[in-house]
Scaffold this motif. Structure first.
Motif, PDB file in Angstrom:
ATOM      1  N   TYR A  53       0.847  -1.190   0.000  1.00 20.01           N
ATOM      2  CA  TYR A  53       0.000   0.000   0.000  1.00 20.01           C
ATOM      3  C   TYR A  53       0.882   1.238   0.000  1.00 20.01           C
ATOM      4  N   ASP A  54       0.296   2.352  -0.394  1.00 16.40           N
ATOM      5  CA  ASP A  54       0.979   3.631  -0.407  1.00 16.40           C
ATOM      6  C   ASP A  54      -0.037   4.703  -0.036  1.00 16.40           C
ATOM      7  N   VAL A  55       0.277   5.529   0.950  1.00 16.52           N
ATOM      8  CA  VAL A  55      -0.635   6.571   1.390  1.00 16.52           C
ATOM      9  C   VAL A  55      -0.232   7.874   0.708  1.00 16.52           C
ATOM     10  N   GLN A  56      -1.172   8.451  -0.033  1.00 13.39           N
ATOM     11  CA  GLN A  56      -0.952   9.729  -0.690  1.00 13.39           C
ATOM     12  C   GLN A  56      -1.839  10.772  -0.035  1.00 13.39           C
ATOM     13  N   GLU A  57      -1.845  11.988  -0.566  1.00 14.44           N
ATOM     14  CA  GLU A  57      -2.580  13.077   0.065  1.00 14.44           C
ATOM     15  C   GLU A  57      -4.085  12.819   0.095  1.00 14.44           C
ATOM     16  N   ASN A  58      -4.687  12.451  -1.036  1.00 18.67           N
ATOM     17  CA  ASN A  58      -6.139  12.245  -1.108  1.00 18.67           C
ATOM     18  C   ASN A  58      -6.540  10.778  -1.193  1.00 18.67           C
ATOM     19  N   TYR A  59      -5.617   9.925  -1.574  1.00 20.19           N
ATOM     20  CA  TYR A  59      -5.936   8.522  -1.815  1.00 20.19           C
ATOM     21  C   TYR A  59      -4.956   7.612  -1.091  1.00 20.19           C
ATOM     22  N   VAL A  61      -3.424   3.910  -1.944  1.00 18.57           N
ATOM     23  CA  VAL A  61      -3.323   2.973  -3.064  1.00 18.57           C
ATOM     24  C   VAL A  61      -2.961   1.603  -2.515  1.00 18.57           C
ATOM     25  N   LEU A  62      -3.794   0.616  -2.830  1.00 20.83           N
ATOM     26  CA  LEU A  62      -3.511  -0.773  -2.478  1.00 20.83           C
ATOM     27  C   LEU A  62      -3.006  -1.499  -3.712  1.00 20.83           C
ATOM     28  N   TYR A  63      -1.921  -2.229  -3.547  1.00 27.62           N
ATOM     29  CA  TYR A  63      -1.380  -3.032  -4.631  1.00 27.62           C
ATOM     30  C   TYR A  63      -1.668  -4.499  -4.337  1.00 27.62           C
ATOM     31  N   VAL A  64      -2.444  -5.129  -5.203  1.00 29.40           N
ATOM     32  CA  VAL A  64      -2.789  -6.529  -5.029  1.00 29.40           C
ATOM     33  C   VAL A  64      -2.549  -7.237  -6.349  1.00 29.40           C
ATOM     34  N   VAL A  65      -1.552  -8.100  -6.395  1.00 34.42           N
ATOM     35  CA  VAL A  65      -1.195  -8.920  -7.543  1.00 34.42           C
ATOM     36  C   VAL A  65      -1.071  -8.057  -8.813  1.00 34.42           C
ATOM     37  N   GLY A  66      -0.328  -6.969  -8.684  1.00 41.46           N
ATOM     38  CA  GLY A  66      -0.058  -6.120  -9.840  1.00 41.46           C
ATOM     39  C   GLY A  66      -1.141  -5.107 -10.153  1.00 41.46           C
ATOM     40  N   GLU A  67      -2.274  -5.171  -9.508  1.00 44.56           N
ATOM     41  CA  GLU A  67      -3.359  -4.219  -9.729  1.00 44.56           C
ATOM     42  C   GLU A  67      -3.292  -3.121  -8.676  1.00 44.56           C
ATOM     43  N   SER A  68      -3.608  -1.899  -9.091  1.00 48.55           N
ATOM     44  CA  SER A  68      -3.647  -0.773  -8.172  1.00 48.55           C
ATOM     45  C   SER A  68      -5.105  -0.426  -7.871  1.00 48.55           C
ATOM     46  N   ILE A  69      -5.429  -0.341  -6.590  1.00 49.60           N
ATOM     47  CA  ILE A  69      -6.778   0.003  -6.165  1.00 49.60           C
ATOM     48  C   ILE A  69      -6.677   1.314  -5.388  1.00 49.60           C
ATOM     49  N   TYR A  70      -7.405   2.337  -5.856  1.00 46.05           N
ATOM     50  CA  TYR A  70      -7.382   3.650  -5.223  1.00 46.05           C
ATOM     51  C   TYR A  70      -8.599   3.789  -4.314  1.00 46.05           C
ATOM     52  N   ILE A  71      -8.355   4.171  -3.064  1.00 39.77           N
ATOM     53  CA  ILE A  71      -9.424   4.370  -2.088  1.00 39.77           C
ATOM     54  C   ILE A  71      -9.270   5.773  -1.515  1.00 39.77           C
ATOM     55  N   LYS A  72     -10.367   6.529  -1.473  1.00 41.13           N
ATOM     56  CA  LYS A  72     -10.317   7.872  -0.907  1.00 41.13           C
ATOM     57  C   LYS A  72     -10.056   7.794   0.596  1.00 41.13           C
ATOM     58  N   ASN A  73      -9.229   8.690   1.086  1.00 39.14           N
ATOM     59  CA  ASN A  73      -8.942   8.718   2.514  1.00 39.14           C
ATOM     60  C   ASN A  73     -10.177   9.067   3.331  1.00 39.14           C
ATOM     61  N   GLU A  74     -11.119   9.823   2.745  1.00 39.78           N
ATOM     62  CA  GLU A  74     -12.364  10.147   3.436  1.00 39.78           C
ATOM     63  C   GLU A  74     -13.157   8.874   3.743  1.00 39.78           C
ATOM     64  N   SER A  75     -13.196   7.952   2.796  1.00 41.17           N
ATOM     65  CA  SER A  75     -13.913   6.689   3.005  1.00 41.17           C
ATOM     66  C   SER A  75     -13.265   5.875   4.118  1.00 41.17           C
ATOM     67  N   ILE A  76     -11.951   5.871   4.134  1.00 34.33           N
ATOM     68  CA  ILE A  76     -11.231   5.132   5.173  1.00 34.33           C
ATOM     69  C   ILE A  76     -11.507   5.758   6.533  1.00 34.33           C
ATOM     70  N   ASP A  77     -11.546   7.090   6.595  1.00 31.09           N
ATOM     71  CA  ASP A  77     -11.832   7.770   7.856  1.00 31.09           C
ATOM     72  C   ASP A  77     -13.239   7.448   8.354  1.00 31.09           C
ATOM     73  N   LYS A  78     -14.215   7.386   7.433  1.00 27.93           N
ATOM     74  CA  LYS A  78     -15.590   7.062   7.818  1.00 27.93           C
ATOM     75  C   LYS A  78     -15.675   5.646   8.402  1.00 27.93           C
ATOM     76  N   VAL A  79     -15.026   4.706   7.744  1.00 30.07           N
ATOM     77  CA  VAL A  79     -15.050   3.316   8.218  1.00 30.07           C
ATOM     78  C   VAL A  79     -14.342   3.210   9.561  1.00 30.07           C
ATOM     79  N   THR A  80     -13.210   3.901   9.710  1.00 28.28           N
ATOM     80  CA  THR A  80     -12.478   3.886  10.969  1.00 28.28           C
ATOM     81  C   THR A  80     -13.326   4.451  12.103  1.00 28.28           C
TER      82      THR A  80
END
Length: 123
Positions: A53-59, A61-80
């Motif tokens: 994974y890589d944490v950027q300013e707004n997103y 990024v999860l790396y799973v088997v060569g694929e990049s999945i972008y998740i908004k940090n706002e969504s992660i904050d809501k779930v947390t």
């Protein structure tokens, strides 16, 4: 051998099997990650990762088997926040339950004074 001894032996074997399978799974993941890291270092690849994974300013990024999945940090904050609130509610319920268990046999405020006096005389 009695049934109890057989059952205990079965449980021991099952625990040992679970431990062995868990260790095999951990070593498998460690091996895949180490081979991926070594291959990316030799080939000078930056983006293609097996797991990471890589944490950027707004997103994030999860790396799973060569694929990049972008998740908004706002969504992660809501779930947390949702998980933390649920955890605190469960903890409060547990504390209430433990207080209730600790207060068993003690007269509570909704009893009349005569009942409390009778209770204190019995002690």
């Amino acid at each position: 051998m009695s049934r109890v001894e057989e059952k205990l032996k079965y449980r021991r074997k099952r625990r040992q099997l679970l431990l062995i399978l868990t260790l095999i799974f951990v070593f498998l993941i460690m091996g895949v990650l180490s081979v991926d890291y070594a291959l990316r270092e030799m080939m000078a690849l930056d983006e293609a990762k097996v797991l990471g994974y890589d944490v950027q300013e707004n997103y994030t990024v999860l790396y799973v088997v060569g694929e990049s999945i972008y998740i908004k940090n706002e969504s992660i904050d809501k779930v947390t926040l949702f998980i933390e609130e649920g955890y605190h509610k469960i903890l409060q319920q547990f504390h209430r339950l433990m207080e209730g268990i600790g207060n068993v046999g003690i007269p509570r405020h909704f009893f009349s004074n005569t009942t409390q006096n009778n209770y204190q005389r019995q002690k």
